[in-house]
Design a protein around this motif. Structure first.
Motif, PDB file in Angstrom:
ATOM      1  N   CYS A 115       0.830  -1.208   0.000  1.00  0.00           N
ATOM      2  CA  CYS A 115       0.000   0.000   0.000  1.00  0.00           C
ATOM      3  C   CYS A 115       0.862   1.254   0.000  1.00  0.00           C
ATOM      4  N   GLU A 116       1.895   1.272   0.818  1.00  0.00           N
ATOM      5  CA  GLU A 116       2.752   2.449   0.906  1.00  0.00           C
ATOM      6  C   GLU A 116       3.545   2.654  -0.387  1.00  0.00           C
ATOM      7  N   VAL A 117       4.099   1.588  -0.935  1.00  0.00           N
ATOM      8  CA  VAL A 117       4.898   1.708  -2.165  1.00  0.00           C
ATOM      9  C   VAL A 117       4.018   2.119  -3.340  1.00  0.00           C
ATOM     10  N   SER A 118       2.823   1.560  -3.434  1.00  0.00           N
ATOM     11  CA  SER A 118       1.939   1.927  -4.547  1.00  0.00           C
ATOM     12  C   SER A 118       1.509   3.388  -4.450  1.00  0.00           C
ATOM     13  N   ARG A 119       1.279   3.870  -3.239  1.00  0.00           N
ATOM     14  CA  ARG A 119       0.958   5.303  -3.096  1.00  0.00           C
ATOM     15  C   ARG A 119       2.138   6.170  -3.543  1.00  0.00           C
ATOM     16  N   ALA A 120       3.348   5.764  -3.144  1.00  0.00           N
ATOM     17  CA  ALA A 120       4.536   6.519  -3.548  1.00  0.00           C
ATOM     18  C   ALA A 120       4.713   6.497  -5.060  1.00  0.00           C
TER      19      ALA A 120
END
Length: 465
Positions: free
Chosen positions: A312-317
Motif C-alpha cells: 500500500c505504501e509503495v503503490s501510493r509513492a
C-alpha cells in the motif's frame, strides 16, 4: 736462653701475621668502594647498550613496516588509478560468471554499475565553473549516465570491448582499441573511484547470493514508466505488461471514449485487486492521462487493494511519482479481496495478478524468486491447483462489477480450463448475486504461447453462456 727463644720467636711470628692481616683488611676496605662503583658502572653501560640495541631493532622494524605500507599504498593508488569503467566492467562480469546462483551476469553488471555511477553523480554537488570555463570543459567531456541510458551505454561498451579483445588476439596484439564514438571512448576510460568500487562490490555480493536485481537498484521499468520496487513485493514482469496493454486496448480506452461522449460524462472505474507496487492500476491511469479526451480531467479512477501494508505504501509513492498531479484518481485500501464490500457494484473493470502458482511448483522456482519475493504473493494457497485466492475473487465480482463489466486476470497456464469448468459447475451459484452472474469469455496467450490470461464478464442472470 733456649726457653726465651722458644717463647719470643712464635710471638713475633704471630704478631707479624696479625699485622699482615690487618693491613690486608685495610687494603681491601680501602679498595671495596671503587670496585662496587666499577661494577655499578658496568651494569649501567650494559643496560644502556641493550636499550640501544632494542631501540635500533624497533626502529628497523618500524622502518620496514613503513616501507611495506608505502609499497601497499603505492600499489593501491596505482591499482585505483588504473581502475576504469572498462576494467571494472570486465572484472565484474568475470566475477559473477563464477557464481552458480546468479543468472544473466552481464545484464546484472550493466544495471549495477550504471546504478552506482548514477548514485555517486547524484550525491556530488555541481561545482561552479572557473573563470576560464575549465569546469564547463570537464562537464562537456563527462558522459552522464541516466536510468534510461546507463544500461544501454554499458552494454554497447561491453560488446565493443569484446570485439577489441578478439581483434587483438586474432589479428594484432598491439592494435589500438576501436570505439564507435568519442563518448564511448570517454566512458571506457572514465575512472571508478574507491567508494564507487566498494559500493559495486557490495551489490555484486548480494547479487551473487541470488537477490533480485530490482531490489538492489530499488526500481524497475514497467511499460513506459519506472516504478519503485521494495522487498518483498513482486518484481514487475513482462507478462503483466501484456495484461495491462490488452485490458487498455479492449476495455479502458473504448470506455473512455464512450463515456466522454455521453451527456453525463461518466467515469471509468477500475479495481486493482492485489496491487503490489501498483504497476497495473497506475499504468492504466497513466495511459488514460496521456490519451484522455480532456487532459485537464481524465475520466478514469482506480481503486487498489492489498493485504500487505508495504504494498500500500509503495503503490501510493509510485502514484505520486508517476501520475502526479492526478493522484486523487488513485485510491489505495489496506484490505483483502474477501473483505472488500464497499463497492456499489458499478466498477467497469476488475484487473488482478493474484497469487496463482500451485504449491507443488513452488520448490521448482528460481532461487532469486522463491527465497526473496513474497511467498504469499506467489503461491496460490494450499489447494493443489493454486486457485484459493481466485476462488475468493470470483464470488465478489457480481458485487463489484456492473452488468457488462469485465474481470481480467493473469493466471497459471493450467488454470483457464479449470476456471471454465468451475464457472459451469455448482460453484457458479456462489458467483451469482441478485440478477447477475459471472461468465467465462476467453483465454488469451502470452508472447511465449502459454495460456496466461482469462477474461470474465458480468451478465444478467437470465443470459446463458
Amino acid at each position: 736462653i733456649v726457653i726465651i727463644i722458644i717463647i719470643i720467636i712464635p710471638t713475633i711470628f704471630l704478631n707479624q701475621q696479625w699485622f699482615m692481616r690487618q693491613s690486608s683488611n685495610k687494603i681491601k676496605s680501602s679498595r671495596s668502594p671503587s670496585s662496587s662503583l666499577q661494577d655499578a658502572d658496568g651494569n649501567k653501560i650494559e643496560q644502556k647498550q641493550q636499550q640501544q640495541q632494542w631501540q635500533q631493532q624497533r626502529w628497523e622494524q618500524q622502518n620496514q613496516q613503513s616501507r611495506q605500507q608505502k609499497r601497499q599504498t603505492r600499489g593501491q593508488q596505482k591499482k585505483q588509478a588504473s581502475r576504469t569503467v572498462a576494467s571494472v566492467l570486465h572484472d565484474s562480469i568475470a566475477q559473477l560468471r563464477q557464481e552458480v546462483d546468479c543468472d544473466e551476469p552481464e545484464e546484472s553488471v550493466f544495471h549495477l554499475l550504471a546504478y552506482v555511477l548514477m548514485e555517486q553523480e547524484d550525491q556530488q554537488p555541481q561545482q561552479p565553473a572557473d573563470g576560464d570555463g575549465t569546469q564547463q570543459k570537464k562537464n562537456h567531456h563527462h558522459v552522464v549516465l541516466t536510468w534510461e541510458s546507463g544500461f544501454r551505454e554499458l552494454r554497447n561498451l561491453y560488446h565493443t570491448l569484446v570485439a577489441n579483445r578478439k581483434r587483438s588476439t586474432n589479428v594484432n596484439p598491439h592494435s589500438t582499441p576501436v570505439y564507435h564514438h568519442e563518448n564511448q571512448r570517454t566512458l571506457a576510460r572514465r575512472a571508478v573511484t574507491r567508494a564507487q568500487h566498494q559500493r559495486l562490490q557490495q551489490l555484486l555480493q548480494r547479487r551473487a547470493r541470488g537477490e533480485p536485481i530490482q531490489y538492489l537498484v530499488g526500481q524497475w521499468d514497467f511499460l513506459e514508466w519506472t516504478f519503485a520496487v521494495q522487498a518483498p513485493l513482486l518484481c514487475p514482469r513482462p507478462e503483466t505488461e501484456e495484461l495491462v496493454l490488452r485490458a487498455w486496448q479492449k476495455v479502458v480506452r473504448p470506455l473512455m471514449t464512450q463515456y466522454y461522449n455521453d451527456e453525463n460524462r461518466r467515469i471509468v472505474r477500475i479495481l486493482d485487486v492485489g496491487c503490489g507496487t501498483g504497476c497495473i492500476g497506475i499504468s492504466l491511469l497513466a495511459l488514460a492521462i496521456q490519451q484522455a479526451p480532456d487532459p485537464v480531467f481524465p475520466n478514469v479512477f482506480v481503486t487498489a487493494l492489498d493485504v500487505d501494508p508495504v504494498a500500500c505504501e509503495v503503490s501510493r509513492a509510485n502514484a505520486r511519482r508517476i501520475v502526479s498531479p492526478f493522484t486523487v484518481h488513485y485510491l489505495v485500501h489496506h484490505i483483502g479481496a474477501a473483505d472488500y464490500h464497499h463497492s456499489p457494484g458499478d466498477y467497469d473493470l476488475v484487473i488482478s495478478n493474484p497469487p496463482y502458482i500451485p504449491p507443488g511448483e513452488m520448490e521448482g522456482l528460481a532461487r532469486t524468486v522463491k527465497e526473496y519475493e513474497n511467498f504469499g504473493a506467489l503461491c496460490g494457497g494450499t489447494s493443489h491447483d493454486g486457485m484459493d485466492v481466485i476462488r475468493q475473487i470470483l464470488p465478489q465480482l457480481p458485487h463489484w462489477l456492473r452488468v457488462g463489466g469485465e474481470c481480467w486476470m493473469e493466471v497459471h497456464p493450467t488454470q483457464p480450463a479449470l476456471l471454465r469448468d468451475l464457472l459451469s459447475s455448482s460453484f457458479a451459484a456462489a458467483t451469482t448475486n441478485k440478477n447477475k452472474r459471472v461468465e467465462f469469455v476467453e483465454t488469451m496467450q502470452d508472447l511465449q504461447g502459454k495460456d496466461r490470461f482469462v477474461r470474465l464478464r458480468i451478465v444478467p442472470l437470465a443470459e446463458t453462456g
